[in-house]
Motif scaffolding. Structure first.
Motif, PDB file in Angstrom:
ATOM      1  N   LEU A 176       0.827  -1.202   0.000  1.00  0.00           N
ATOM      2  CA  LEU A 176       0.000   0.000   0.000  1.00  0.00           C
ATOM      3  C   LEU A 176       0.868   1.261   0.000  1.00  0.00           C
ATOM      4  N   HIS A 177       1.939   1.219   0.773  1.00  0.00           N
ATOM      5  CA  HIS A 177       2.841   2.364   0.861  1.00  0.00           C
ATOM      6  C   HIS A 177       3.485   2.648  -0.488  1.00  0.00           C
ATOM      7  N   ARG A 178       3.936   1.581  -1.164  1.00  0.00           N
ATOM      8  CA  ARG A 178       4.573   1.750  -2.467  1.00  0.00           C
ATOM      9  C   ARG A 178       3.600   2.379  -3.465  1.00  0.00           C
ATOM     10  N   ARG A 179       2.352   1.908  -3.454  1.00  0.00           N
ATOM     11  CA  ARG A 179       1.354   2.469  -4.371  1.00  0.00           C
ATOM     12  C   ARG A 179       1.094   3.940  -4.073  1.00  0.00           C
ATOM     13  N   ALA A 180       1.164   4.306  -2.806  1.00  0.00           N
ATOM     14  CA  ALA A 180       0.921   5.700  -2.433  1.00  0.00           C
ATOM     15  C   ALA A 180       2.037   6.621  -2.904  1.00  0.00           C
ATOM     16  N   GLN A 181       3.175   6.044  -3.299  1.00  0.00           N
ATOM     17  CA  GLN A 181       4.311   6.859  -3.718  1.00  0.00           C
ATOM     18  C   GLN A 181       4.382   7.059  -5.229  1.00  0.00           C
TER      19      GLN A 181
END
Length: 243
Positions: free
Chosen positions: A187-192
């Motif tokens: 999820l964090h990677r997608r948010a970046q």
């Protein structure tokens, strides 16, 4: 534009040119397994493509072909296609038949949804950990928090993105749940990934990255102190910035 380490290109060229000759008396070594070599190159290509997504070198809405990207990397098309297939599974790109891969266009609403889901997962975990993890264990994460500040000061969004994920993952890892860490990292990677038009989540200027990074050190101070109100407030602000 973007690149992988020179060693990866050299490895591929060496593999193409290898003949297998050996001198008399020299022990014959088993040939390296191609799958292992290809996996190594694919991993480097995947890392480079992920960096290109964060920096916006791979632009939302644009279609990129495997052969063209392979030429840029100096490798064969196979590891590039495999890396792009992995990104397709993660939702970063989509397959365009007979053309290549299109970088997925993301909206501000999608970013807000990702931030909401991350908050639903991470905030309760951090509050629980704040009640149970001793201060000395939190203090052990100080180097990671400080690393995010240094990365932000460099102004390189890709470097900051990596340091940011490392800090959050280390915090969540204290819960002892590898599945939790894996889901949160995705999820964090997608948010970046950049928004439509190349805009970076949360702005992306050097000043904004530095401000975001200092939230990590403030959060760590609150976790060490066990101040639940400050933790709740800081994490809420942090996710509102989509970092």
């Amino acid at each position: 534009m973007f690149s992988i380490s020179p060693g990866a290109s050299h490895t591929v060229v060496a593999a193409r040119n290898a003949r297998g000759e050996h001198t008399h008396g020299e022990p014959v070594l088993p040939r390296p397994r191609p799958a292992v070599q290809r996996s190594s190159v694919r991993g480097q290509v995947l890392a480079a493509l992920r960096t290109a997504l964060v920096t916006g070198d791979l632009r939302p809405g644009e279609v990129y072909s495997g052969p063209v990207l392979a030429e840029r990397f100096g490798v064969s098309a196979t590891p590039v296609r495999e890396a792009m297939q992995q990104l397709a599974q993660e939702g970063a790109v989509e397959v365009v038949p007979n053309r290549g891969f299109r970088v997925v266009e993301r909206s501000a609403r999608e970013l807000a949804e990702l931030a909401e889901v991350r908050a639903l997962i991470e905030v309760p975990v951090m509050l629980r950990l704040a009640r149970t993890v001793p201060p000395e264990r939190w203090a052990g994460l100080r180097p990671l928090a400080e690393a995010t500040v240094r990365a932000a000061s460099s102004g390189c969004r890709a470097t900051y993105a990596e340091a940011d994920r490392a800090f959050h993952s280390a915090v969540l890892a204290l819960a002892g749940n590898r599945q939790l860490v894996g889901v949160a990292e995705e999820l964090h990677r997608r948010a970046q990934w950049p928004l439509v038009g190349g805009g970076a989540p949360g702005g992306g200027s050097r000043a904004e990255l530095i401000a975001d990074a200092h939230e990590h050190t403030a959060l760590l101070d609150a976790l060490i102190a066990g101040d639940l109100d400050v933790i709740r407030s800081l994490v809420g602000e942090h996710f509102n910035g989509a970092e």
